[in-house]
Design an enzyme around this catalytic site. Structure first.
Site, PDB file in Angstrom:
ATOM      1  N   GLU B  65       0.797  -1.231   0.000  1.00  0.00           N
ATOM      2  CA  GLU B  65       0.000   0.000   0.000  1.00  0.00           C
ATOM      3  C   GLU B  65       0.825   1.274   0.000  1.00  0.00           C
ATOM      4  O   GLU B  65       0.505   2.236  -0.701  1.00  0.00           O
ATOM      5  CB  GLU B  65      -0.961   0.011   1.200  1.00  0.00           C
ATOM      6  CG  GLU B  65      -2.107  -0.994   1.103  1.00  0.00           C
ATOM      7  CD  GLU B  65      -1.719  -2.426   1.452  1.00  0.00           C
ATOM      8  OE1 GLU B  65      -0.560  -2.667   1.861  1.00  0.00           O
ATOM      9  OE2 GLU B  65      -2.578  -3.323   1.317  1.00  0.00           O
ATOM     10  N   HIS B 134     -11.033  -4.091  10.438  1.00  0.00           N
ATOM     11  CA  HIS B 134     -11.701  -4.069   9.135  1.00  0.00           C
ATOM     12  C   HIS B 134     -12.952  -3.193   9.131  1.00  0.00           C
ATOM     13  O   HIS B 134     -13.737  -3.257   8.202  1.00  0.00           O
ATOM     14  CB  HIS B 134     -12.092  -5.488   8.686  1.00  0.00           C
ATOM     15  CG  HIS B 134     -10.982  -6.226   7.984  1.00  0.00           C
ATOM     16  ND1 HIS B 134      -9.803  -6.544   8.593  1.00  0.00           N
ATOM     17  CD2 HIS B 134     -10.878  -6.693   6.726  1.00  0.00           C
ATOM     18  CE1 HIS B 134      -9.025  -7.193   7.731  1.00  0.00           C
ATOM     19  NE2 HIS B 134      -9.653  -7.297   6.594  1.00  0.00           N
TER      20      HIS B 134
END
Ligand SMILES: Cc1ncc(C[n+]2csc(CCOP(=O)(O)OP(=O)(O)O)c2C)c(N)n1
Ligand SMILES: [Mg+2]
Lengths: 324, 357
Positions: B65, B134
């Site tokens: 990322e 999450h």
């Protein structure tokens, strides 16, 4: 390499079958929508976890990532608490706070698994550092997937471990995929072990289909890492049978070549293990029937327990945020 | 603004895909990358098969990322217009260095010589045991940093229009997409159109109270409003749509009229964006000092995974209804809003959702 004695072989086979049966039960029951969290099953790739758990001591540390069921179970993590965690119940190993991707069992030095790819790698290095500073004779196993090496943190961790001579084992289960994306779309054609070697870390690749052979190799490699207090990178070739996340087969999506799946199913670890035991004259069908039955009972007991366990009390909400 | 000749209803997911297709088609310098963009699931369907229409400009990436963000930045300052997708906002914490130290600052720190036209899409999760890592709504981290625009479209219509605006913007734009909004539908014109960034949308005019909300909890606010209306309450509901730039003039206009402000925000209270809006109202000398301000936020602890805790964590329409009733000091008839919540388990968007992600 020493000989594998019959008792050890049986114990390894037992654990291999046990992890498989537990995962199969989760797969079967997941569609009932009572386990309401993402699950990353280890069906097909149980062998590495079982082999390494037999090669290390109970007091060695282990950490893992999103696909951690096999690691937790093989290391000796409590089954009931595991199933309760999947059901989000009060007696879950993380008190229902974590779900399938956040397993922990401190009683067997399983320090924790988390869901961010590569997230626990430096933490495992930190645990190894801690053992070294406190003169403990532990090694730490950092369970990772083949995608973890794509994160910068993996390389920083390996460098730190190498420069500080830390007894940490980067235990990479290479199943050739990150979700649906095959390795060649993510990494150049070079062995993963080259990465470790570039960091000055010893690296070995092993086909994990034969759990006993894998164990034998790991046993001496772990002993060496422990003796020399040095990091080690292990690549275990393995294959996941069901979808990345969830209980279903997903080969209808055609993201993996049929031939590849067939090739791996041909060396299905449980069958390979059975044949190995047969050739070694250790196989006993009655014993196999008996352990299958014992495992089935243990699993049913754990699921019954979980289903009857209450959700965590509302008073617990937020109570874990800070230490007193 | 809505094209009234169009009656086509599509989902939020389809709106993203269509806008992306049209941007890629009309802007040859644009490209799309991220984990899963060309896989069989196509980032929840938002990018499915785009790689076939735009070979070489839509592609899969390594799980890296921070580097992906830097690569997009590097390509943006040299003539390209990237879109980067992350399947969860939580994964972008690895990319904070590139986003905060570089992407946000690039223009300023070199005296305005270089623009950074890039779009970063991030999905916010909720329910189904997504838990600690999450389902965080980390919007305030990004909104806190000058140099980034943060947008939060709540409808398929706004999503398409704002994604197109974001791609035309010469600044880095972060789009926060809530997983549960992906299943919603609205009327969306087929042609390209823009919905401005930095302008909120007054959804219902009202005189008793102003409710500012955005993203997933906007849906809960609208649901609550149905029952407030039945009780004769006249609420003015504002969909913020952009966190930065923040459209304070519109909020101010409304609050000056109603004298009461409730901000409904699907994130933690401490240091959160609801506090920012309220502070701006409170410090404005044109707004009456006795204006009542309240906020509904998530409690200040991580989201537990257990479905048994979902109903005690997330904001739902009854909470909003109660808060308004409280602020108005009115006994309202709760039976409608309660009946509608009956048996609802807040760990799934609807009964069709069966996980796992
Ligand atoms: C930082 C981060 N990026 C992306 C993801 C989404 N994600 C979850 S699992 C996974 C695949 C990881 O692949 P690998 O490490 O090979 O493990 P496997 O699933 O194959 O066991 C990805 C990309 C994540 N959890 N964290
Ligand atoms: Mg993998």
């Amino acid at each position: 390499m020493h000989e594998l004695d019959a008792e050890k072989a049986r114990a390894i086979y037992y654990d291999l079958v046990r992890v498989r049966r537990i995962e199969e039960e989760i797969k079967k029951r997941y569609p009932l929508q009572e386990m309401r969290c993402p699950v990353h099953l280890s069906i097909g790739q149980e062998s590495p976890a079982v082999a390494i758990s037999h090669a290390i001591n109970k007091t060695d540390y282990m950490m893992s990532g999103h696909r951690s069921h096999s690691h937790y179970l093989a290391k000796g993590g409590d089954l009931r608490k595991f199933i309760c965690e999947l059901y989000g119940r009060a007696d879950g190993c993380s008190k229902g706070q974590g779900g399938s991707m956040h397993l922990i069992d401190l009683s067997v030095d399983f320090l924790g698994a988390t869901s961010i790819v590569g997230g626990t790698v430096p933490i495992a290095v930190g645990a190894a550092f801690s053992s070294k500073l406190q003169n403990e004779n532990r090694v730490t196993v950092s369970c990772i997937g083949d995608a973890v090496v794509e994160e910068g943190v993996f390389h920083e961790s390996m460098n730190f471990a190498a420069v500080n001579d830390l007894p940490v084992i980067f235990f990479c289960e290479n199943n050739f995929y990150s979700i649906y994306t095959p390795l060649p779309q993510r990494q150049p054609a070079r062995p993963l072990t080259d990465l470790a070697k570039a960091h000055g870390v010893k690296a070995v690749s092993i086909d994990s289909s034969n759990v006993f052979k894998t164990y034998m190799m790991l046993d001496s490699l772990v002993a060496e890492a422990r003796r020399d207090k040095k990091p080690l990178f292990l690549e275990l070739f393995t294959y996941r049978y069901v979808e990345h996340c969830g209980p279903h087969e997903d080969d209808n999506l055609q993201y993996r070549p049929d031939s590849e799946l067939e090739e791996w199913k041909a060396k299905e670890p449980i069958l390979v293990a059975q044949n190995h035991l047969k050739e070694a004259g250790i196989w006993d069908q009655a014993w196999s029937d008996q352990i299958e039955k014992r495992i089935e009972e243990e699993i049913h007991e754990a699921f019954d327990y979980a289903i009857n366990c209450p959700y965590p009390p509302i008073e617990n909400l937020g109570s874990y945020t800070y230490a007193k | 603004m809505q094209n009234n000749t169009s009656t086509r209803e599509i989902t939020y997911i389809e709106a993203i895909r269509e806008a992306t297709y049209q941007v890629l088609e009309s802007e040859p310098k644009s490209f799309l990358m991220g984990l899963g963009v060309s896989d069989p699931k196509g980032c929840f369907g938002t990018t499915t098969n785009l790689h076939e229409s735009f070979p070489g400009r839509v592609f899969e990436t390594p799980v890296s990322e921070n580097t992906l963000t830097g690569v997009c930045l590097g390509s943006a300052i040299t003539g390209l217009r990237p879109i980067l997708v992350h399947l969860r906002i939580d994964f972008t914490m690895y990319a904070m260095d590139q986003m905060i130290n570089n992407m946000a600052k690039w223009r300023s720190m070199f005296g305005g010589q270089v623009n950074v036209p890039m779009v970063v899409r991030m999905v916010i999760g909720m329910g189904w045991g997504q838990g600690n890592q999450h389902s965080q709504n980390l919007q305030s981290f990004f909104a806190h940093v000058p140099g980034i625009k943060v947008i939060v479209p709540a409808t398929a219509y706004d999503m398409k229009g704002m994604l197109i605006s974001a791609m035309k913007d010469n600044n880095p734009v972060i789009i926060l997409e809530h997983r549960w909004l992906q299943f919603t539908k609205s009327i969306v014109p087929e042609e390209m159109y823009e919905v401005p960034i930095g302008k909120c949308n007054v959804l219902t005019e009202g005189s008793d109270i102003t409710i500012v909300s955005w993203g997933q909890v906007l849906i809960e606010t609208l649901k609550a409003n149905e029952f407030l209306k039945e009780n004769g309450v006249s609420a003015e509901i504002i969909d913020l749509r952009s966190l930065t730039p923040l459209d304070m003039p519109a909020i101010k206009r409304s609050v000056q009229k109603t004298g009461k402000l409730l901000v409904v925000d699907s994130s933690w209270k401490t240091g959160g964006f609801a506090g920012e809006i309220i502070a701006r109202v409170c410090e404005d000398p044109d707004i009456m000092l006795d204006t009542m301000t309240q906020r509904l936020c998530y409690p200040d602890f991580p989201v537990p995974s257990s479905p048994g805790h979902a109903n005690h964590y997330y904001i739902r329409s009854t909470h909003i209804f109660d808060k308004v009733s409280n602020m108005l000091e009115k006994e309202l008839d709760k039976s409608g809003v309660l009946a509608q919540e009956e048996g609802r388990l807040l760990d799934a968007p609807d009964q069709n959702f069966i996980g796992p992600f």
